[in-house]
Design a protein around this motif. Structure first.
Motif, PDB file in Angstrom:
ATOM      1  N   GLY A  12       0.819  -1.212   0.000  1.00  0.00           N
ATOM      2  CA  GLY A  12       0.000   0.000   0.000  1.00  0.00           C
ATOM      3  C   GLY A  12       0.848   1.255   0.000  1.00  0.00           C
ATOM      4  O   GLY A  12       0.556   2.213  -0.712  1.00  0.00           O
ATOM      5  N   TRP A  13       1.915   1.243   0.788  1.00  0.00           N
ATOM      6  CA  TRP A  13       2.806   2.402   0.830  1.00  0.00           C
ATOM      7  C   TRP A  13       3.454   2.620  -0.526  1.00  0.00           C
ATOM      8  O   TRP A  13       3.534   3.742  -1.018  1.00  0.00           O
ATOM      9  CB  TRP A  13       3.893   2.223   1.863  1.00  0.00           C
ATOM     10  CG  TRP A  13       3.441   2.000   3.267  1.00  0.00           C
ATOM     11  CD1 TRP A  13       2.168   2.147   3.763  1.00  0.00           C
ATOM     12  CD2 TRP A  13       4.241   1.582   4.358  1.00  0.00           C
ATOM     13  NE1 TRP A  13       2.143   1.836   5.100  1.00  0.00           N
ATOM     14  CE2 TRP A  13       3.411   1.488   5.482  1.00  0.00           C
ATOM     15  CE3 TRP A  13       5.585   1.259   4.489  1.00  0.00           C
ATOM     16  CZ2 TRP A  13       3.872   1.107   6.732  1.00  0.00           C
ATOM     17  CZ3 TRP A  13       6.052   0.875   5.730  1.00  0.00           C
ATOM     18  CH2 TRP A  13       5.198   0.803   6.839  1.00  0.00           C
ATOM     19  N   LEU A  14       3.936   1.537  -1.140  1.00  0.00           N
ATOM     20  CA  LEU A  14       4.605   1.642  -2.435  1.00  0.00           C
ATOM     21  C   LEU A  14       3.648   2.122  -3.523  1.00  0.00           C
ATOM     22  O   LEU A  14       4.052   2.824  -4.449  1.00  0.00           O
ATOM     23  CB  LEU A  14       5.225   0.299  -2.831  1.00  0.00           C
ATOM     24  CG  LEU A  14       6.366  -0.204  -1.945  1.00  0.00           C
ATOM     25  CD1 LEU A  14       6.733  -1.636  -2.315  1.00  0.00           C
ATOM     26  CD2 LEU A  14       7.573   0.710  -2.024  1.00  0.00           C
ATOM     27  N   ALA A  15       2.380   1.743  -3.398  1.00  0.00           N
ATOM     28  CA  ALA A  15       1.368   2.139  -4.381  1.00  0.00           C
ATOM     29  C   ALA A  15       0.778   3.522  -4.096  1.00  0.00           C
ATOM     30  O   ALA A  15       0.080   4.091  -4.937  1.00  0.00           O
ATOM     31  CB  ALA A  15       0.245   1.106  -4.419  1.00  0.00           C
ATOM     32  N   GLY A  16       1.043   4.039  -2.918  1.00  0.00           N
ATOM     33  CA  GLY A  16       0.507   5.350  -2.555  1.00  0.00           C
ATOM     34  C   GLY A  16      -0.892   5.321  -1.997  1.00  0.00           C
ATOM     35  O   GLY A  16      -1.560   6.348  -1.915  1.00  0.00           O
ATOM     36  N   THR A  17      -1.353   4.136  -1.596  1.00  0.00           N
ATOM     37  CA  THR A  17      -2.711   4.022  -1.061  1.00  0.00           C
ATOM     38  C   THR A  17      -2.751   3.925   0.454  1.00  0.00           C
ATOM     39  O   THR A  17      -3.820   3.766   1.031  1.00  0.00           O
ATOM     40  CB  THR A  17      -3.425   2.795  -1.648  1.00  0.00           C
ATOM     41  OG1 THR A  17      -2.666   1.625  -1.333  1.00  0.00           O
ATOM     42  CG2 THR A  17      -3.581   2.916  -3.151  1.00  0.00           C
ATOM     43  N   GLY A  18      -1.607   4.021   1.088  1.00  0.00           N
ATOM     44  CA  GLY A  18      -1.555   3.953   2.542  1.00  0.00           C
ATOM     45  C   GLY A  18      -0.295   4.606   3.056  1.00  0.00           C
ATOM     46  O   GLY A  18       0.580   4.991   2.280  1.00  0.00           O
ATOM     47  N   GLN A  19      -0.228   4.735   4.355  1.00  0.00           N
ATOM     48  CA  GLN A  19       0.966   5.272   4.994  1.00  0.00           C
ATOM     49  C   GLN A  19       1.040   4.696   6.404  1.00  0.00           C
ATOM     50  O   GLN A  19       0.044   4.267   6.958  1.00  0.00           O
ATOM     51  CB  GLN A  19       0.974   6.799   5.035  1.00  0.00           C
ATOM     52  CG  GLN A  19      -0.091   7.433   5.880  1.00  0.00           C
ATOM     53  CD  GLN A  19      -1.401   7.599   5.144  1.00  0.00           C
ATOM     54  OE1 GLN A  19      -1.429   7.596   3.932  1.00  0.00           O
ATOM     55  NE2 GLN A  19      -2.476   7.719   5.878  1.00  0.00           N
TER      56      GLN A  19
END
Length: 64
Positions: free
Chosen positions: A45-52
């Motif tokens: 998710g972090w790599l895809a930009g959908t989470g942090q």
């Protein structure tokens, strides 16, 4: 959280992951997630930009 900040985080975590893979070409997302103390799904998710990460996650990343 602003979209710009998320974009900067996504770019930076991808850079860090790529550098780690450059040092160890066998490194998987699961292995990198373990080093960061998170799950593979969270890292994806972090790599895809959908989470942090949460505050503790940011602290772990900064130490690594």
């Amino acid at each position: 959280m602003s979209a710009e900040w998320k974009s900067v985080f996504q770019q930076r975590i991808n850079e860090l992951y790529q550098r780690a893979k450059d040092r160890d070409y066998k490194l998987t997302q699961e292995g990198y997630a373990t080093k960061l103390g998170t799950s593979r799904n969270s890292l994806r998710g972090w790599l895809a930009g959908t989470g942090q990460p949460d505050a503790d996650g940011f602290a772990r990343i900064s130490r690594i």
